[in-house]
Design an enzyme around this catalytic site. Structure first.
Site, short mmCIF file in Angstrom:
data_model
loop_
_atom_site.label_atom_id
_atom_site.label_comp_id
_atom_site.label_asym_id
_atom_site.label_seq_id
_atom_site.Cartn_x
_atom_site.Cartn_y
_atom_site.Cartn_z
N ARG A 106 -1.67 8.75 -1.34
CA ARG A 106 -2.18 7.45 -1.75
C ARG A 106 -3.66 7.59 -2.03
O ARG A 106 -4.42 7.94 -1.12
CB ARG A 106 -1.93 6.49 -0.58
CG ARG A 106 -1.82 5.07 -0.94
CD ARG A 106 -1.34 4.26 0.24
NE ARG A 106 -2.32 4.15 1.30
CZ ARG A 106 -2.49 3.07 2.04
NH1 ARG A 106 -1.75 2.00 1.82
NH2 ARG A 106 -3.37 3.05 3.00
N THR A 110 -7.84 3.32 -4.92
CA THR A 110 -6.95 2.44 -5.71
C THR A 110 -5.63 2.15 -5.00
O THR A 110 -4.91 1.23 -5.39
CB THR A 110 -6.60 3.12 -7.06
OG1 THR A 110 -5.88 4.34 -6.76
CG2 THR A 110 -7.86 3.48 -7.84
N ASP A 205 -2.20 11.52 9.71
CA ASP A 205 -3.29 12.02 10.56
C ASP A 205 -2.87 12.07 12.02
O ASP A 205 -3.20 13.02 12.75
CB ASP A 205 -4.53 11.11 10.42
CG ASP A 205 -5.25 11.34 9.11
OD1 ASP A 205 -5.05 12.41 8.50
OD2 ASP A 205 -6.01 10.45 8.68
C1 PRP Z 1 0.81 7.27 3.87
C2 PRP Z 1 2.25 7.08 4.36
C3 PRP Z 1 2.94 6.64 3.12
C4 PRP Z 1 1.91 5.82 2.42
C5 PRP Z 1 2.24 4.38 2.63
O1 PRP Z 1 0.71 8.46 3.21
O2 PRP Z 1 2.80 8.23 4.92
O3 PRP Z 1 3.38 7.71 2.30
O4 PRP Z 1 0.66 6.15 3.01
O5 PRP Z 1 1.38 3.56 1.95
P1 PRP Z 1 1.78 2.72 0.68
O6 PRP Z 1 3.04 1.98 1.03
O7 PRP Z 1 0.61 1.79 0.50
O8 PRP Z 1 1.96 3.63 -0.49
P2 PRP Z 1 -0.67 9.09 2.71
O9 PRP Z 1 -0.92 8.74 1.28
O10 PRP Z 1 -1.76 8.74 3.67
O11 PRP Z 1 -0.37 10.64 2.71
P3 PRP Z 1 -0.03 11.63 3.92
O12 PRP Z 1 1.37 11.30 4.38
O13 PRP Z 1 -0.13 12.94 3.26
O14 PRP Z 1 -1.04 11.42 5.00
N1 URA Z 2 -0.32 4.67 5.56
C1 URA Z 2 -0.42 4.89 6.88
O1 URA Z 2 -0.29 6.03 7.35
N2 URA Z 2 -0.69 3.85 7.68
C2 URA Z 2 -0.83 2.59 7.21
O2 URA Z 2 -1.04 1.67 7.99
C3 URA Z 2 -0.72 2.40 5.82
C4 URA Z 2 -0.44 3.46 5.01
#
Ligand code: PRP
Ligand code: URA
Length: 211
Positions: A106, A110, A205
Site C-alpha cells: 500500500r 496515496t 510490521d
Molecule cells: C497492509 C495489510 C493489507 C493492507 C490493507 O499491507 O497487510 O495488505 O495493508 O490495507 P488496505 O485495505 O487499505 O489496502 P501493507 O501494504 O502494509 O504491506 P505489508 O503486508 O507488506 O506490510
Molecule cells: N494495514 C495494516 O497493517 N493495518 C491497518 O490498520 C491498516 C492497513
C-alpha cells in the site's frame, strides 16, 4: 453492526486470541503464533461450503460410503507480506491446497495498492480460491488482489481477514459482490492514515518486527 455477505467469526477462542494480538506489548513471536492459531479457526468457516462426494471405504467392521472432498484442490492466495501469517495454519489444515502469491504494498501516501509479484496455479477457474490478508482497511489491496485473481481465471472466491473496517467492507462488497468476507471482527473506523481503529497497528510490521 451486520453486513450482507460478511461472516464475523465470534468463536470465544478467536475473540480471546485477537484481544491478545491487539495489545501493543504482545511480542512478535506471540503475535505470529496467535495469528496462526486463529487462522485455523477462520479456515473452518471459510471452507464450510466445500463440496463433498462419497467414496467406498472399509472400516474394521464393514464397508461404507464415506464423505470425501469433491473436485479440485482449493487455492490459498495470501497477499504479501502479512497474508503469509494466515497461510501457514491453513496449509496445516488443508495440506494439499495450492498457493497463489499476490505481492502488493500500500503506497503510504496515496494508499493505492501497488503490485510487485504474482504467481498462481494455472487452472484457477476450477478451484475455490481463498484470499488471505489479516487487514481489510480501505480495501484497495483486497480489491486489487481479487481483480488480479479474476483476470487469471478465478471465479469462486472468498476473502478471509482478521480485522475489517466498515469502510473497507463496503468498498470490497461494492467492487466484488460475489466474494463473501470472513473476519474475526469489524472495528470502528479508519483513521486519517488509513489505519484501522482500534485495530492492532501494522500487521506486517508486528509479524516480522520491522518497526
Ligand atoms: C497492509 C495489510 C493489507 C493492507 C490493507 O499491507 O497487510 O495488505 O495493508 O490495507 P488496505 O485495505 O487499505 O489496502 P501493507 O501494504 O502494509 O504491506 P505489508 O503486508 O507488506 O506490510
Ligand atoms: N494495514 C495494516 O497493517 N493495518 C491497518 O490498520 C491498516 C492497513
Amino acid at each position: 453492526m451486520s453486513f450482507e455477505g460478511v461472516t464475523v467469526v465470534g468463536h470465544p477462542l478467536v475473540q480471546h486470541k485477537l484481544t491478545i494480538m491487539r495489545k501493543k506489548d504482545t511480542s512478535t513471536k506471540g503475535f505470529r503464533a496467535l495469528l496462526k492459531e486463529i487462522s485455523l479457526l477462520l479456515a473452518y468457516e471459510a471452507t464450510r461450503e466445500l463440496e463433498l462426494t462419497t467414496t467406498t471405504i472399509e472400516t474394521p467392521l464393514t464397508e461404507m460410503e464415506a464423505p470425501t472432498l469433491a473436485g479440485k484442490k482449493l487455492v490459498f492466495a495470501p497477499i504479501l507480506r502479512a497474508g503469509m501469517g494466515l497461510l501457514e495454519g491453513m496449509l496445516e489444515l488443508v495440506p494439499s491446497a495450492r498457493v497463489a502469491h499476490v505481492g502488493l504494498y500500500r503506497d503510504p501516501k496515496t494508499l493505492v495498492a501497488v503490485e510487485y509479484y504474482f504467481k498462481a496455479p494455472e487452472d484457477l477457474s476450477d478451484r475455490m480460491v481463498i484470499v488471505l490478508d489479516p487487514m481489510l482497511a480501505t480495501a484497495n489491496s483486497a480489491s486489487a488482489a481479487i481483480e488480479r485473481l479474476k483476470e487469471a481465471g478465478a471465479k469462486n472466491l472468498r476473502f478471509v481477514c482478521l480485522l475489517a473496517a466498515p469502510e473497507g467492507i463496503q468498498r470490497l462488497r461494492a467492487a466484488h459482490p460475489d466474494v463473501p468476507i470472513f473476519t474475526a471482527a469489524v472495528d470502528d473506523r479508519l483513521n486519517d492514515h488509513g489505519y484501522i481503529v482500534p485495530g492492532l497497528g501494522d500487521a506486517g510490521d508486528r509479524m516480522y518486527g520491522t518497526k
